[in-house]
Design an enzyme around this catalytic site. Structure first.
Site, mmCIF file in Angstrom:
data_model
loop_
_atom_site.group_PDB
_atom_site.id
_atom_site.type_symbol
_atom_site.label_atom_id
_atom_site.label_comp_id
_atom_site.label_asym_id
_atom_site.label_seq_id
_atom_site.Cartn_x
_atom_site.Cartn_y
_atom_site.Cartn_z
ATOM 1 N N LYS A 156 40.313 44.301 107.309
ATOM 2 C CA LYS A 156 41.757 44.005 107.798
ATOM 3 C C LYS A 156 41.822 44.206 109.418
ATOM 4 O O LYS A 156 41.107 45.089 109.988
ATOM 5 C CB LYS A 156 42.634 45.095 107.584
ATOM 6 N N SER A 162 51.349 45.841 105.065
ATOM 7 C CA SER A 162 51.149 45.185 105.820
ATOM 8 C C SER A 162 49.462 44.635 105.782
ATOM 9 O O SER A 162 49.137 43.584 106.386
ATOM 10 C CB SER A 162 50.938 46.105 107.248
ATOM 11 N N SER A 194 51.389 49.987 102.149
ATOM 12 C CA SER A 194 50.579 48.765 102.767
ATOM 13 C C SER A 194 49.248 48.118 102.131
ATOM 14 O O SER A 194 48.793 47.391 102.608
ATOM 15 C CB SER A 194 50.324 48.843 104.322
#
Length: 517
Positions: A112, A193, A217
């Protein structure tokens, strides 16, 4: 196109590449690609590389080809690591020399883009303000992955600033990467996210990805993309060089297609980091999570059902009830729990995040290279205002502005709010003890909603994320089925440091559900 299996590929006419011993059919379709797109496990990929059926370079090239072919519609990748193939070839050379580099040896992994890597690519958190944030530092979690043999393939898109800039945000959108699409329906949310990590793995651009979670997330995108995702106990995995929101709740977590793959990944990611005081006990609790899976049975395992977390969506509830039948059919003892609430937890959680965001983000930004001109939260707010057309076309930054008004971690408002962490932990401990259960279950979320850049996220249905998020306790989501073709996940929540048990129960459920198909 129908996925072609390894067996079919092996019976086809093949060509052997002299330089890489790659197994490629006469039509150019490689076994490495078939494994990547056909749902082959990480352990099987390892076995195939060990047997010489293909190399890490073949597998990494197949993943790069998948990104090139598919990501134009997904927007799940922000940047590809230009050194990925070089790393893969070094892994192949080590394998040829008889060196074991760890359980993820030669496996491409996505990171990420709020987690630093030493590769020559920026860590942006999705923001144009960090487009020059090339730190040449490996976050310890990335260093652990490399030490475990993983190939760092690419950085994934995310909800900008990990979805903390605005309460009216669009999950999966960032100024750097655009709007991430759900791999199962491109008009729907990938959730945030860690949206890019979830969408990319679901689309089989790579077998594994790292996400981060403050509240939902990792588990939300995993649930809505049909993946296994684990939010570990806060303190099991280092957060150093991860763009922060809240030191009370932030943690990286593994995402993959199976419990076994996620267990292998967690075993590599976990461990003490002297720079992150929360990880002081990590080595004492880190286990060989993969070894713990073998032979585990649900027979007699008491599981608490969080009935007040089920929600009112009848279709999701029907899938959940089927999941409970699978658990009971495998021998679990199910116990209904009607009330898991904790007073004021939502307001206190937001206050914790606002105060810690300013303190933690300012500390992080101060450590970035001189090429990064935004060195404080105030600088970020000013940058967004000056670049509103690119940074704020759909939603604003009212949460950033609220955080900027906070007055430090000694403020009585913050000190009162921090009590929610202890209350959430005590509530979970009490639910487990009072009902004599070792694990709690609930639907993770409902199915993915339509992406809406006008109105923002349309959260609906159940959500099991808040109690484990605020308490810092572990939370595993495993696919439990679909609602009109859209995946929904089953959450397993346990006490602090109970990752091994959650993975065991999730693995046993996964096998029980698969056996019914």
């Amino acid at each position: 196109m129908r996925v072609r299996t390894l067996a079919v590929a092996l019976t086809s006419v093949i060509l052997l590449s002299a330089c890489q011993k790659s197994v490629v059919r006469s039509d150019g379709y490689s076994i490495a690609m078939a494994d990547l797109t056909g749902g082959v496990s990480v352990s099987d990929m390892q076995a195939h590389m060990a047997a010489g059926k293909y190399t890490s370079a073949d597998l990494t090239q197949a993943a790069l080809d998948q990104i090139k072919a598919k990501d134009g519609d997904l927007h799940s990748i922000i940047s590809v690591n230009p050194d990925a193939l070089t790393q893969a070839k070094a892994s192949d050379a080590a394998r040829k020399a008889g060196k074991a580099l760890g359980p993820l040896m030669g496996i491409p992994v996505l990171i990420k883009d709020n987690i630093e890597t030493a590769d020559p690519i920026a860590t942006t958190a999705g923001s144009l303000a960090l487009k020059d944030n090339i730190t040449h530092r490996d976050a310890p979690v990335v260093a652990n992955l490399r030490n475990g043999g993983a190939i760092i393939l690419a950085k994934t898109n995310l909800s900008e600033w990990a979805n903390i800039r605005s309460s009216r945000a669009v999950s999966g959108w960032s100024a750097t990467g655009g709007l991430t699409a759900n791999a199962h329906d491109h008009a729907r949310t990938a959730c945030g996210s860690s949206s890019g990590s979830g969408a990319a793995v679901a689309a089989r651009l790579a077998p594994l990805a790292v996400g981060t979670e403050t509240d939902g997330s990792v588990t939300c995108p995993s649930s809505m993309e049909g993946l296994v995702g684990l939010k570990p106990t806060v303190g099991l995995v280092s957060r150093t060089y991860v763009v922060p929101i809240s030191h009370s709740q932030d943690t990286p977590g593994p995402m993959g297609h199976s419990v076994a793959d996620v267990a292998a990944m967690l075993g590599v990611m976990a461990g003490r980091d002297p720079a992150d005081t929360a990880t002081g006990e990590a080595d004492a609790h880190k286990l060989d999570y993969t070894a713990k899976l073998a032979g585990f049975s649900l027979k007699g395992v008491r599981i608490g059902i969080l009935r007040d977390q089920v929600g009112k969506d009848v279709k999701t509830t029907a899938v959940f009830e089927a999941a409970l039948k699978s658990l009971a059919g495998a021998g679990a003892v199910l116990v209904d729990i009607k009330d898991s609430s904790v007073s004021d937890i939502g307001d206190d959680e937001m206050n914790i995040m606002m105060y810690e965001l300013k303190a933690d983000l300012n500390t992080y930004l101060a450590s970035t290279p001189a090429t990064v001109k935004t060195q404080t939260l105030a600088d970020i707010i000013a940058f967004n205002t000056a670049n509103a057309a690119q940074e704020m076309p759909y939603f604003g930054q009212e949460l950033f502005e609220r955080a900027q008004l906070t007055t430090g971690l000694n403020d009585p408002v913050y000190l009162k709010a921090v009590g929610a962490k202890a209350r959430a932990a005590a509530r979970l401990d009490d639910l487990l003890k009072a009902n004599s259960v070792s694990v709690l279950v609930a639907p993770t979320y409902g199915p993915a909603w339509m992406s809406d850049t006008v109105n923002g996220d349309q959260y609906n249905g159940p959500s099991a994320t808040q109690l484990p998020a605020v308490s810092g306790y572990p939370h595993l989501t495993v696919p439990m089925g679909t609602v009109q073709g859209l995946p929904v996940g089953l959450s397993f929540i346990g006490p602090k440091w109970s990752e091994a048990r959650l993975l065991q129960v999730g693995y046993a459920y996964e096998r029980a559900r698969t056996a019914k198909k």
